[in-house]
Design an enzyme around this catalytic site. Structure first.
Site, mmCIF file in Angstrom:
data_model
loop_
_atom_site.group_PDB
_atom_site.id
_atom_site.type_symbol
_atom_site.label_atom_id
_atom_site.label_comp_id
_atom_site.label_asym_id
_atom_site.label_seq_id
_atom_site.Cartn_x
_atom_site.Cartn_y
_atom_site.Cartn_z
ATOM 1 C CE1 TYR A 350 -3.169 2.914 0.387
ATOM 2 C CE2 TYR A 350 -3.588 2.262 2.657
ATOM 3 C CZ TYR A 350 -3.853 3.085 1.582
ATOM 4 O OH TYR A 350 -4.796 4.076 1.699
ATOM 5 C CB CYS A 351 0.903 4.291 0.079
ATOM 6 S SG CYS A 351 1.515 5.999 0.028
ATOM 7 C CG LEU A 352 7.088 4.593 1.309
ATOM 8 C CD1 LEU A 352 7.871 4.878 0.046
ATOM 9 C CD2 LEU A 352 7.417 5.609 2.390
#
Length: 615
Positions: A350-352
């Site tokens: 998720y994301c980074l």
């Protein structure tokens, strides 16, 4: 030539980094110099260290008042824009012409309003601008105020864009700065020029302003003391949120690995490992029971593992991206292999955390490590060329400024990032709150997602510097210059199926940027675009109102199709995207087997563990 220049720049940067003296050395040098001031040699190593320390301390001090934005970078953008406009007489004439035409439109509109007749607006707000939607704004004199403001806003957009010779980055910065100033002075932000606030003030005898002032004082006191916002105390980690049953089965100095208790008599053979971003607490994916993605997966028959990141402090300043890869996903995979031998893992980032997972997956493919069955990326970028408005805050000058700010304390505090993120959506996150809570005196009800968003984290100095420099600034990952363990990696080595989830209103990872993973992959990719933003679009449980998505699967050898064209021709499916993804996970799950014995390995402590509780 450009590639050679980038390599030369990176080599020079690496050489400079090797020569940098860390904070402790600089402070010790300063102390020794102070003790023997009379014998100081101006050209000595001590003097150079002192000068560098002075610059860094100066920049760190300024950063406290600029939300981490570099005055040098902003000044450079302004001078580029102003210089370009000064040497563009044609553009100046165009702006004079536009100003005159807008004046005529406004004068005609004002005349029709003065005559008392109904007349159409001379300009309508943008779709996402809800400041002037109330019917009170359609009555004089407030309709004149809103129309004059919108015309001015449109003119300033024209004045800051399309100027010959201005670099795209500086043009975006100039347009962004003008928008921030206009948003600040919008008529909706003041009692006398906002009809909704004015009516509330008259009807309540000014008590809305009294209550608003009390709200402001309460928020200020909580901010100063480091307390959570009003209402967040209802959402306690391990009690009302992050309550899916599980055990911490592994820990090191950076992560805890949580294994969740099976909820079905049979589970997929291939477990799911979730790698959240460490810019956030992991429990965004395990909020309240009714909107917990973890609980949803467990109840659908998946064995789920979750990484919970430590909230780093100054002692973790030297942790880099390689450390996060080695101590994070790779250590988690080793543990899962011990608990569930001979099983492949369906990894989710998720994301980074997704960016890190892509790096790890490419390194594993390079090293012929085949423990992955599939990859899912939620709101994740690997190509940062079109990373949206966050690029406004990423430049060589800005990065040097951020490095000095992080160098002083050893980490980047989320509070220092919050100002930049809020400015990206200043109408929704700053001025709308000012109007409702401080002028109208109305508290917005707290929910679990808002409470989670206020549970702040930090990022280590070295890791964040590497992330911004190598990924955001130089885009090394997709240009095959990124190294893991001293050897380059390439995303095209990844051969397992990939599922990409993007959100329509994402200001952190724009959906077109997320989609670009397909350009660098050489495998089957399923791309799903859902409604919502970076966080709310992902936390999209079944039965969530006003949710829809579009989905398409592309093979590695398919012809490229422009993202907008591709999305426009796809049917829109009403509802949550979770069932669509869960079906895909099951197809790659390896069949149904008995769930793993939770007592077959040592448990360190119950979920949610201790790292998530650290402030």
């Amino acid at each position: 030539m450009a590639e050679a220049d980038r390599r030369q720049d990176k080599q020079a940067s690496s050489h400079t980094d090797r020569e940098q003296v860390d904070r402790a050395d600089l402070e010790e040098t300063y102390r020794r110099w102070a003790e023997r001031y009379g014998h100081w040699e101006p050209d000595s190593y001590s003097s150079r260290a002192l000068f560098e320390l002075t610059d860094r301390a100066y920049h760190a001090g300024i950063a406290r008042f600029t939300f981490g934005l570099s005055p040098q970078a902003l000044t450079a953008a302004y001078l580029d824009w102003a210089g370009g406009l000064a040497f563009a007489p044609g553009k100046q004439l165009q702006l004079y012409d536009k100003a005159f035409r807008k004046f005529l439109r406004f004068a005609g509109y004002s005349g029709r309003v003065a005559m008392g007749g109904g007349c159409p607006e001379c300009i309508t707000p943008l779709e996402q601008d809800h400041r002037f939607t109330n019917d009170e704004w359609k009555k004089p004199p407030f309709n004149l105020m809103s129309q004059a403001f919108l015309l001015s806003q449109q003119w300033w957009h024209n004045a800051t864009t399309g100027i010959p010779g201005v670099t795209p980055a500086n043009e975006r910065a100039a347009e962004f700065a003008a928008r921030q100033i206009l948003d600040m002075i919008a008529p909706s932000n003041f009692v006398a020029t906002n009809p909704e606030v004015l009516n509330a003030t008259i009807q309540s005898g000014g008590m809305n302003l009294v209550q608003g002032y009390q709200n402001f004082l309460e928020d200020w006191q909580r901010q100063v003391s480091g307390s959570p916002p009003v209402g967040a105390e209802k959402y306690r980690v391990g009690e009302t949120v992050a309550v899916t049953p599980g055990e911490v089965v592994y820990e090191n100095d950076l992560i805890e690995l949580i294994q969740y208790t099976p909820a079905t008599p049979k589970v997929d053979a291939n477990p799911v490992l979730i790698v959240p971003a460490w810019i956030m607490k992991y429990y965004i994916l395990d909020l309240s029971p009714e909107n917990s993605l973890v609980r949803y997966l467990v109840e659908k028959g998946h064995t789920v593992f979750m990484i919970s990141w430590k909230n780093p402090g100054s002692e973790d300043r030297d942790l880099g991206m390689d450390d996060y890869a080695r101590m994070g996903p790779l250590s988690a995979l080793d543990t899962i292999s011990d608990i569930m031998p001979d099983r492949k893992v369906q990894a989710v980032g998720y994301c980074l955390g997704g960016t890190l997972l892509a790096i790890v997956a490419a390194a594993m493919a390079r090293d012929k490590d085949d423990r992955l069955a599939s990859l899912t990326f939620l709101a994740t970028q690997v190509d940062f060329e079109e990373a949206g408005e966050l690029l406004l805050f990423i430049s060589t000058k800005q990065l040097a400024f951020l490095n000095d700010m992080m160098w002083e304390q050893g980490f980047l505090d989320t509070r220092q990032m919050a100002g930049a993120f809020q400015m990206l959506r200043s109408n929704d996150l700053i001025w709308s709150r000012l109007i409702h809570e401080y002028l109208m005196g109305e508290r917005r009800p707290m929910n679990d997602l808002m409470a989670w968003n206020a549970d702040l984290t930090r990022m280590p100095y070295r890791m964040h510097s590497e992330y911004l420099s190598e990924l955001f600034l130089h885009n090394d990952l997709v240009e095959n210059r990124y190294h893991v363990d001293g050897k380059p990696i390439t995303l095209s080595d990844i051969s397992v199926p990939v599922f990409l989830v993007a959100t329509e209103r994402d200001h952190v990872a724009p959906w077109r940027s997320v989609h670009k993973f397909i350009l660098h992959a050489n495998t089957e990719c399923t791309f799903l675009l859902t409604s919502g933003g970076h966080n709310a679009g992902i936390v999209s449980e079944p039965n969530h109102p006003r949710r829809h998505y579009r989905v398409v699967t592309c093979q590695g050898d398919d012809r490229y199709e422009e993202p907008e064209t591709l999305m426009d021709r796809l049917p829109t499916v009403t509802g949550s995207w979770w069932p669509e993804w869960e079906k895909w996970l099951s197809e790659n799950g390896g069949g149904k087997v008995a769930p793993p014995d939770m007592k077959g390995h040592a448990s360190i402590r119950p979920a949610p563990g201790k790292y998530v509780l650290e402030q």
